[in-house]
Design a protein around this motif. Structure first.
Motif, PDB file in Angstrom:
ATOM      1  N   LEU A 156       0.747  -1.110  -0.105  1.00  0.00           N
ATOM      2  CA  LEU A 156       0.022   0.044  -0.050  1.00  0.00           C
ATOM      3  C   LEU A 156       0.933   1.120   0.044  1.00  0.00           C
ATOM      4  CD1 LEU A 156      -2.765   1.489   0.083  1.00  0.00           C
ATOM      5  CD2 LEU A 156      -2.229   1.234   2.978  1.00  0.00           C
ATOM      6  N   LEU A 157       1.868   1.274   0.865  1.00  0.00           N
ATOM      7  CA  LEU A 157       2.841   2.220   0.880  1.00  0.00           C
ATOM      8  C   LEU A 157       3.534   2.480  -0.397  1.00  0.00           C
ATOM      9  CD1 LEU A 157       4.353   2.174   4.674  1.00  0.00           C
ATOM     10  CD2 LEU A 157       2.217   3.558   3.878  1.00  0.00           C
ATOM     11  N   GLN A 158       3.905   1.588  -1.132  1.00  0.00           N
ATOM     12  CA  GLN A 158       4.666   1.755  -2.356  1.00  0.00           C
ATOM     13  C   GLN A 158       3.533   2.274  -3.340  1.00  0.00           C
ATOM     14  OE1 GLN A 158       6.054  -2.328  -3.002  1.00  0.00           O
ATOM     15  NE2 GLN A 158       7.661  -2.243  -1.563  1.00  0.00           N
ATOM     16  N   LEU A 159       2.489   1.525  -3.346  1.00  0.00           N
ATOM     17  CA  LEU A 159       1.508   2.265  -4.302  1.00  0.00           C
ATOM     18  C   LEU A 159       1.326   3.760  -4.122  1.00  0.00           C
ATOM     19  CD1 LEU A 159      -0.536   1.894  -6.509  1.00  0.00           C
ATOM     20  CD2 LEU A 159      -2.184   0.920  -4.779  1.00  0.00           C
ATOM     21  N   MET A 160       0.744   4.190  -2.888  1.00  0.00           N
ATOM     22  CA  MET A 160       0.649   5.714  -2.721  1.00  0.00           C
ATOM     23  C   MET A 160       1.900   6.380  -3.209  1.00  0.00           C
ATOM     24  SD  MET A 160      -2.437   5.658  -1.550  1.00  0.00           S
ATOM     25  CE  MET A 160      -2.661   4.236  -2.536  1.00  0.00           C
ATOM     26  N   ASP A 161       3.148   5.836  -2.757  1.00  0.00           N
ATOM     27  CA  ASP A 161       4.221   6.521  -3.175  1.00  0.00           C
ATOM     28  C   ASP A 161       4.248   6.915  -4.965  1.00  0.00           C
ATOM     29  OD1 ASP A 161       6.732   7.914  -2.543  1.00  0.00           O
ATOM     30  OD2 ASP A 161       7.662   6.235  -3.932  1.00  0.00           O
ATOM     31  N   MET A 219      -7.329   6.532   2.322  1.00  0.00           N
ATOM     32  CA  MET A 219      -7.054   5.231   2.744  1.00  0.00           C
ATOM     33  C   MET A 219      -8.022   4.752   3.549  1.00  0.00           C
ATOM     34  SD  MET A 219      -3.035   5.018   3.072  1.00  0.00           S
ATOM     35  CE  MET A 219      -1.964   6.519   2.389  1.00  0.00           C
ATOM     36  N   HIS A 220      -8.504   5.695   4.456  1.00  0.00           N
ATOM     37  CA  HIS A 220      -9.474   5.074   5.611  1.00  0.00           C
ATOM     38  C   HIS A 220     -10.893   4.702   4.798  1.00  0.00           C
ATOM     39  CE1 HIS A 220      -7.950   5.117   9.319  1.00  0.00           C
ATOM     40  NE2 HIS A 220      -7.568   6.282   9.467  1.00  0.00           N
ATOM     41  N   ILE A 221     -11.169   5.635   3.918  1.00  0.00           N
ATOM     42  CA  ILE A 221     -12.293   5.422   3.080  1.00  0.00           C
ATOM     43  C   ILE A 221     -12.231   4.011   2.322  1.00  0.00           C
ATOM     44  CG2 ILE A 221     -13.918   6.116   0.975  1.00  0.00           C
ATOM     45  CD1 ILE A 221     -12.922   9.215   1.898  1.00  0.00           C
ATOM     46  N   GLY A 222     -11.089   3.970   1.685  1.00  0.00           N
ATOM     47  CA  GLY A 222     -11.135   2.503   0.841  1.00  0.00           C
ATOM     48  C   GLY A 222     -11.016   1.177   1.778  1.00  0.00           C
ATOM     49  N   PHE A 223     -10.236   1.394   3.041  1.00  0.00           N
ATOM     50  CA  PHE A 223     -10.496   0.260   3.907  1.00  0.00           C
ATOM     51  C   PHE A 223     -11.833  -0.050   4.415  1.00  0.00           C
ATOM     52  CE2 PHE A 223      -5.651   0.920   3.896  1.00  0.00           C
ATOM     53  CZ  PHE A 223      -5.443  -0.611   3.325  1.00  0.00           C
ATOM     54  N   ASN A 224     -12.576   0.875   4.799  1.00  0.00           N
ATOM     55  CA  ASN A 224     -13.684   0.809   5.584  1.00  0.00           C
ATOM     56  C   ASN A 224     -15.120   0.781   4.802  1.00  0.00           C
ATOM     57  OD1 ASN A 224     -12.929   1.197   8.632  1.00  0.00           O
ATOM     58  ND2 ASN A 224     -11.872   2.481   7.619  1.00  0.00           N
ATOM     59  N   LEU A 272       1.944   4.500   9.611  1.00  0.00           N
ATOM     60  CA  LEU A 272       2.527   4.127   8.757  1.00  0.00           C
ATOM     61  C   LEU A 272       2.724   5.235   7.820  1.00  0.00           C
ATOM     62  CD1 LEU A 272       1.340   0.727   7.980  1.00  0.00           C
ATOM     63  CD2 LEU A 272       3.637   1.137   8.724  1.00  0.00           C
ATOM     64  N   VAL A 273       1.601   6.168   7.740  1.00  0.00           N
ATOM     65  CA  VAL A 273       1.348   7.270   6.800  1.00  0.00           C
ATOM     66  C   VAL A 273       1.873   8.685   7.225  1.00  0.00           C
ATOM     67  CG1 VAL A 273      -0.431   8.500   5.349  1.00  0.00           C
ATOM     68  CG2 VAL A 273      -0.741   6.065   5.809  1.00  0.00           C
ATOM     69  N   LEU A 274       1.745   8.898   8.638  1.00  0.00           N
ATOM     70  CA  LEU A 274       1.851  10.067   9.239  1.00  0.00           C
ATOM     71  C   LEU A 274       3.369  10.306   9.811  1.00  0.00           C
ATOM     72  CD1 LEU A 274      -1.534  11.063  10.751  1.00  0.00           C
ATOM     73  CD2 LEU A 274      -0.629  11.608   8.430  1.00  0.00           C
ATOM     74  N   THR A 275       4.071  11.106   9.378  1.00  0.00           N
ATOM     75  CA  THR A 275       5.552  11.107  10.009  1.00  0.00           C
ATOM     76  C   THR A 275       5.918  12.550  10.674  1.00  0.00           C
ATOM     77  OG1 THR A 275       6.674  11.870   7.984  1.00  0.00           O
ATOM     78  CG2 THR A 275       6.669   9.403   8.386  1.00  0.00           C
ATOM     79  N   ASP A 276       4.950  13.549  10.084  1.00  0.00           N
ATOM     80  CA  ASP A 276       4.999  14.772  10.682  1.00  0.00           C
ATOM     81  C   ASP A 276       4.625  14.891  12.101  1.00  0.00           C
ATOM     82  OD1 ASP A 276       5.102  17.655  10.969  1.00  0.00           O
ATOM     83  OD2 ASP A 276       4.852  18.348   9.321  1.00  0.00           O
ATOM     84  N   LYS A 277       5.441  15.804  13.062  1.00  0.00           N
ATOM     85  CA  LYS A 277       4.826  15.622  14.272  1.00  0.00           C
ATOM     86  C   LYS A 277       3.576  16.299  14.336  1.00  0.00           C
ATOM     87  CE  LYS A 277       6.443  17.260  18.959  1.00  0.00           C
ATOM     88  NZ  LYS A 277       7.532  17.706  19.651  1.00  0.00           N
ATOM     89  N   ASP A 278       3.183  17.378  13.376  1.00  0.00           N
ATOM     90  CA  ASP A 278       2.047  18.126  13.741  1.00  0.00           C
ATOM     91  C   ASP A 278       0.779  17.655  13.089  1.00  0.00           C
ATOM     92  OD1 ASP A 278       3.395  20.171  15.007  1.00  0.00           O
ATOM     93  OD2 ASP A 278       3.983  21.212  12.860  1.00  0.00           O
ATOM     94  N   LEU A 279       1.107  16.210  12.628  1.00  0.00           N
ATOM     95  CA  LEU A 279       0.000  15.473  11.825  1.00  0.00           C
ATOM     96  C   LEU A 279      -0.680  14.429  12.857  1.00  0.00           C
ATOM     97  CD1 LEU A 279       1.163  15.440   7.983  1.00  0.00           C
ATOM     98  CD2 LEU A 279      -0.632  17.041   9.091  1.00  0.00           C
ATOM     99  N   ARG A 280       0.084  14.264  13.922  1.00  0.00           N
ATOM    100  CA  ARG A 280      -0.175  13.101  14.713  1.00  0.00           C
ATOM    101  C   ARG A 280      -1.791  13.046  15.367  1.00  0.00           C
ATOM    102  NH1 ARG A 280       4.791  13.389  18.978  1.00  0.00           N
ATOM    103  NH2 ARG A 280       6.579  12.630  17.260  1.00  0.00           N
ATOM    104  N   THR A 281      -2.273  11.990  15.358  1.00  0.00           N
ATOM    105  CA  THR A 281      -3.546  11.910  15.793  1.00  0.00           C
ATOM    106  C   THR A 281      -3.308  11.442  17.293  1.00  0.00           C
ATOM    107  OG1 THR A 281      -3.458   9.366  15.173  1.00  0.00           O
ATOM    108  CG2 THR A 281      -4.619  11.030  13.393  1.00  0.00           C
ATOM    109  N   ILE A 282      -4.548  11.398  17.953  1.00  0.00           N
ATOM    110  CA  ILE A 282      -4.394  11.136  19.587  1.00  0.00           C
ATOM    111  C   ILE A 282      -3.866   9.880  19.814  1.00  0.00           C
ATOM    112  CG2 ILE A 282      -5.971  10.802  21.640  1.00  0.00           C
ATOM    113  CD1 ILE A 282      -7.426  13.065  20.812  1.00  0.00           C
ATOM    114  N   PRO A 283      -4.086   8.826  19.051  1.00  0.00           N
ATOM    115  CA  PRO A 283      -3.380   7.412  19.275  1.00  0.00           C
ATOM    116  C   PRO A 283      -1.885   7.693  19.329  1.00  0.00           C
ATOM    117  CG  PRO A 283      -5.440   6.847  18.440  1.00  0.00           C
ATOM    118  CD  PRO A 283      -5.259   8.402  18.077  1.00  0.00           C
ATOM    119  N   LEU A 284      -1.430   8.171  18.112  1.00  0.00           N
ATOM    120  CA  LEU A 284      -0.153   8.441  17.871  1.00  0.00           C
ATOM    121  C   LEU A 284       0.526   9.223  18.945  1.00  0.00           C
ATOM    122  CD1 LEU A 284       0.196   8.910  13.761  1.00  0.00           C
ATOM    123  CD2 LEU A 284       0.978   7.059  15.278  1.00  0.00           C
ATOM    124  N   ALA A 285       0.040  10.263  19.242  1.00  0.00           N
ATOM    125  CA  ALA A 285       0.587  11.165  20.357  1.00  0.00           C
ATOM    126  C   ALA A 285       0.515  10.378  21.674  1.00  0.00           C
ATOM    127  CB  ALA A 285      -0.460  12.425  20.638  1.00  0.00           C
TER     128      ALA A 285
END
Length: 278
Positions: free
Chosen positions: A122-127, A147-152, A218-231
């Motif tokens: 998936l990550l390779q395809l998105m890249d 990606m959330h839309i596609g998976f759900n 896997l998708v978000l690496t920027d600190k300012d984009l973290r969701t609550i579970p990531l934080a």
């Protein structure tokens, strides 16, 4: 004997409830303790009630920004899942031919594929999409929402599909005789009837997307984009864990879901009942 069985059932129900609620109790009471109290007895109540750990946890998590990211990603994802999945399911039911059945079975088959087996492709395809089209798919809220839309979507289509099959087609034929087009038929007649199952789809997807950790990690690496579970994850270091702040962070994580459930409880019960009748 019936008296004994009744109280035995009540006792088992109370015991099961306490068992399921015990992790929440442990998490809540330990969020108020300092390190020494926490290691003495994790089940004991805190000696003093202080919100110091909550303040530190909110600051360390950058809670306001993380909450905003989670809210935007969850609300937009669920909105498009409901709209696209309901329309897709309606067309698959009403266009009952070989191709519609193949498409429906393909969607159902995707539900059986573990995410762990496709996350790297998936990550390779998105890249590749990002390099080909210039559309940012990685490290963006938009890419994660896509990606959330596609998976759900597959589960939502499955739920809508079963519900729509019980709706008489005569309702749509009557509207079309009166001059209504396809969009009018769907939005004015079909979609309001789908309210019970729509509530179910919304609840399932809000809980799943809000609590999701693996895909955003896997998708978000920027600190300012973290969701609550990531934080929240960053309380658990490689060598040390600040358990009191971590517990406070976890409490902050579940509060929005609990509030959502409290307000949606009436609709949940109604949706289950009406969905069962349908």
């Amino acid at each position: 004997m019936s008296f004994f069985k009744r109280y035995l059932k009540e006792f088992m129900l109370a015991f099961g409830s306490l068992l399921f609620l015990s992790p929440i109790y442990i998490m809540f009471v330990n969020s108020f303790k300092d390190r020494s109290q926490l290691y003495e007895n994790v089940l004991a109540l805190p000696e003093t009630l202080t919100f110091e750990h909550y303040i530190r946890a909110m600051d360390r998590m950058n809670f306001g920004l993380a909450f905003f990211n989670s809210m935007v990603i969850t609300v937009i994802s669920v909105f498009f899942i409901v709209i696209l999945s309901s329309m897709t399911a309606w067309m698959l039911v009403r266009k009952d031919n070989v191709w519609s059945r193949i498409i429906f079975m393909t969607l159902i088959a995707t539900m059986l594929i573990p995410f762990q087996t496709i996350m790297m492709p998936l990550l390779q395809l998105m890249d590749q999409i990002m390099q080909t089209t210039g559309i940012p798919m990685l490290n963006t809220r938009g890419g994660l929402i896509f990606m959330h839309i596609g998976f759900n979507a597959s589960l939502a289509v499955f739920l809508y599909h079963g519900f729509i099959k019980s709706i008489p087609i005569s309702l749509e034929e009557s509207a079309e005789i009166d001059g209504a087009n396809k969009l009018t038929v769907f939005w004015k007649i079909i979609f309001p009837i789908l309210k019970p199952i729509t509530v179910t789809v919304i609840i399932l997807n809000v809980i799943q997307i809000w609590n999701d950790y693996l895909l955003p990690s896997l998708v978000l690496t920027d600190k300012d984009l973290r969701t609550i579970p990531l934080a929240t994850f960053y309380f658990f270091g490689e060598f040390t864990i600040q358990w009191n702040q971590a517990m406070a962070g976890l409490v902050l994580t579940i509060i929005p879901v609990v509030i959502f459930y409290v307000f949606a409880q009436k609709h949940i019960i109604r949706g289950i009942g009406e969905g069962a009748v349908k």
